[in-house]
Design a protein around this motif. Structure first.
Motif, PDB file in Angstrom:
ATOM      1  N   ARG A 113      57.599  67.559  19.512  1.00 57.16           N
ATOM      2  CA  ARG A 113      58.973  68.109  20.162  1.00 57.16           C
ATOM      3  C   ARG A 113      59.763  66.343  20.901  1.00 57.16           C
ATOM      4  NH1 ARG A 113      56.485  72.465  24.509  1.00 57.16           N
ATOM      5  NH2 ARG A 113      56.533  74.183  23.278  1.00 57.16           N
TER       6      ARG A 113
ATOM      7  N   HIS B  95      59.897  68.951  25.786  1.00 53.86           N
ATOM      8  CA  HIS B  95      58.173  69.137  26.408  1.00 53.86           C
ATOM      9  C   HIS B  95      59.028  69.232  28.282  1.00 53.86           C
ATOM     10  CE1 HIS B  95      54.407  69.691  26.514  1.00 53.86           C
ATOM     11  NE2 HIS B  95      54.026  68.286  27.365  1.00 53.86           N
TER      12      HIS B  95
ATOM     13  N   VAL C   2      54.813  64.322  21.630  1.00 52.47           N
ATOM     14  CA  VAL C   2      55.316  64.406  21.592  1.00 52.47           C
ATOM     15  C   VAL C   2      56.180  62.995  21.267  1.00 52.47           C
ATOM     16  CG1 VAL C   2      56.571  63.769  24.343  1.00 52.47           C
ATOM     17  CG2 VAL C   2      55.084  66.029  24.035  1.00 52.47           C
TER      18      VAL C   2
ATOM     19  N   GLN D  70      50.293  66.343  24.004  1.00 49.72           N
ATOM     20  CA  GLN D  70      50.595  66.590  25.094  1.00 49.72           C
ATOM     21  C   GLN D  70      49.121  68.063  25.251  1.00 49.72           C
ATOM     22  OE1 GLN D  70      51.114  65.712  28.408  1.00 49.72           O
ATOM     23  NE2 GLN D  70      51.383  63.919  27.118  1.00 49.72           N
TER      24      GLN D  70
ATOM     25  N   SER E  18      51.986  60.812  31.763  1.00 53.52           N
ATOM     26  CA  SER E  18      52.495  62.077  31.325  1.00 53.52           C
ATOM     27  C   SER E  18      52.755  62.489  32.376  1.00 53.52           C
ATOM     28  CB  SER E  18      51.085  62.428  30.908  1.00 53.52           C
ATOM     29  OG  SER E  18      50.847  62.566  29.211  1.00 53.52           O
TER      30      SER E  18
ATOM     31  N   PHE F   7      56.490  64.673  32.545  1.00 53.61           N
ATOM     32  CA  PHE F   7      56.410  65.779  32.713  1.00 53.61           C
ATOM     33  C   PHE F   7      56.543  66.952  33.840  1.00 53.61           C
ATOM     34  CE2 PHE F   7      55.617  64.186  28.425  1.00 53.61           C
ATOM     35  CZ  PHE F   7      56.434  64.324  28.016  1.00 53.61           C
TER      36      PHE F   7
END
Length: 411
Positions: free
Chosen positions: A13, A18, A289, A297, A320, A324
């Protein structure tokens, strides 16, 4: 292994894809979380659960913007006039009506008397100072339009107007407005309850002696601190070994109120990836990712609870979170506030792998330039600790020269 996990293992992704997947997974949380009523200071950093409407005008009455004379503008024709000085009006009193042909000394913030519709600043008066108390005085004032230097009632916010929408993050400015409106308590969303689990046979708690081949757990402290700063309620479990059954036992022993599970480590494609193994029968995807660091991930649910699996290297797990989870919380719950994202020019050149969004640790300098801290390696905790920002290098960029402009997220 369920089909979702099989298909997820081969998926790659973009960072944006993501980030949207994490946001979508958490999208149902606000309705389920409920709210609690807190005093203003206890609500600092929290998100409003409901709209807040102004219960009254702010300011509550028309007041003077300047130290000067409250006047009837009709008493001051084009050439100005000499007016008899009335009793002074300090802040905090309800003054008597201003009689025609008079001017009342008025202080900044003091209530305008009935009949007055303008203020003449003291600097424009002759003499340009207030008379002694009790003196029988006159003052010469210039022509002044109605409304001059007057703050009307409700000119900041009117009664019944929306002060804040549900989801607004309450910082000092927001709390100040609520206090100015006379509000002492607000309904805020309950904080998200997170279970945080560090995994790995090689990881031991800080403070214990390091046997050969072992490392102290930095991830738990890094992520717990980041989550607490973001307003989450965090429960840290014991460090899980590389036995999938042990990890499943830790996860199933979570408190009943847990709304999100986050693990670190065990999500890559190695032989001892405990999180992947423990999730073999769960609807969890493990994917790559296009990001450096933090490519591996995991995302899905464990026993119906939203789950995120972050990589095990310290910088990777914090990046991360910043890329995210934190933005998803901001978008879905209204808190924490998004990171400030100025643009700055690099003090040095850099290289970035083709097709990957690179995130570098950096320091934004007082002169507005940004200096990289350490290299791109995901193990460089000292460089992370020296940084106050993250620099973003888009996936389609492989080289940037010194002086190039980049997006910066302030930490």
């Amino acid at each position: 292994m369920p089909e979702s996990a099989v298909s997820g293992s081969a998926e790659r992704r973009s960072v944006a894809e993501h980030a949207e997947a994490v946001r979508s997974m958490l999208a149902g949380l606000p309705a389920a979380k409920g709210s609690e009523r807190l005093p203003l200071m206890a609500a600092l950093g929290r998100a409003l659960a409901v709209d807040v409407v102004a219960p009254g005008h702010l300011p509550p009455f028309a007041n003077s913007q300047m130290d000067g004379y409250a006047v009837r503008s009709a008493d001051l024709p084009d050439g100005g006039a000499r007016l008899r000085v009335a009793a002074p009006i300090p802040a905090g009193i309800a003054p008597p009506e201003l009689l025609p042909g008079t001017a009342a000394p008025i202080m900044t913030g003091a209530m305008m008397p009935r009949g007055a519709d303008a203020v003449v600043p003291i600097e424009r008066a002759v003499p340009d100072r207030f008379p002694e108390p009790g003196a029988d005085a006159v003052v010469e004032l210039p022509a002044t339009p109605a409304g001059s230097y007057v703050r009307p009632a409700g000119s900041d916010i009117a009664a019944g107007a929306l002060a804040f929408a549900a989801g607004t993050t309450l910082g000092p400015g927001q709390l100040g407005l609520l206090a100015a409106l006379g509000i002492t308590e607000v309904d805020v969303r309950r904080p998200l309850q997170v279970l945080l689990v560090t995994t790995g046979d090689e990881v031991v708690e800080p403070g214990t002696e390091l046997p050969p081949g072992k490392i102290h757990d930095a991830n738990g402290t890094l992520l717990e601190a980041a989550m607490l700063q973001a307003g989450l309620l965090v429960t840290r479990s014991a460090i899980s070994s590389d036995d999938p059954a042990v990890l499943r036992g830790l996860l199933r022993g979570r408190s009943a109120g847990t709304e999100l599970i986050v693990t670190t480590g065990g999500v890559s494609k190695g032989a001892y990836e405990v999180v992947r193994q423990a999730m073999a029968e769960e609807p969890v995807q493990f994917l790559s990712v296009a990001m450096q660091p933090g490519g591996p991930q995991g995302i899905g649910t464990f026993d119906g609870v939203p789950f995120l699996g972050f990589p095990g290297n310290p910088v990777s797990c914090l990046v991360s979170f910043e890329m995210f989870l934190r933005p998803a919380l901001s978008a879905v719950l209204g808190t924490p506030a998004p990171r400030p994202a100025p643009r700055a020019r690099l003090t040095e050149s850099l290289s970035s792998p083709a097709g990957k969004h690179q995130v570098r640790r950096a320091s934004l300098l007082p002169d507005g330039r940004v200096r990289l801290e350490g290299g791109p390696g995901s193990h460089l905790v000292h460089a992370l600790a020296s940084a106050n920002a993250l620099v973003h290098v888009p996936a389609d960029v492989t080289e940037l020269e010194a002086g190039a402009e980049v997006e910066v997220w302030m930490l």
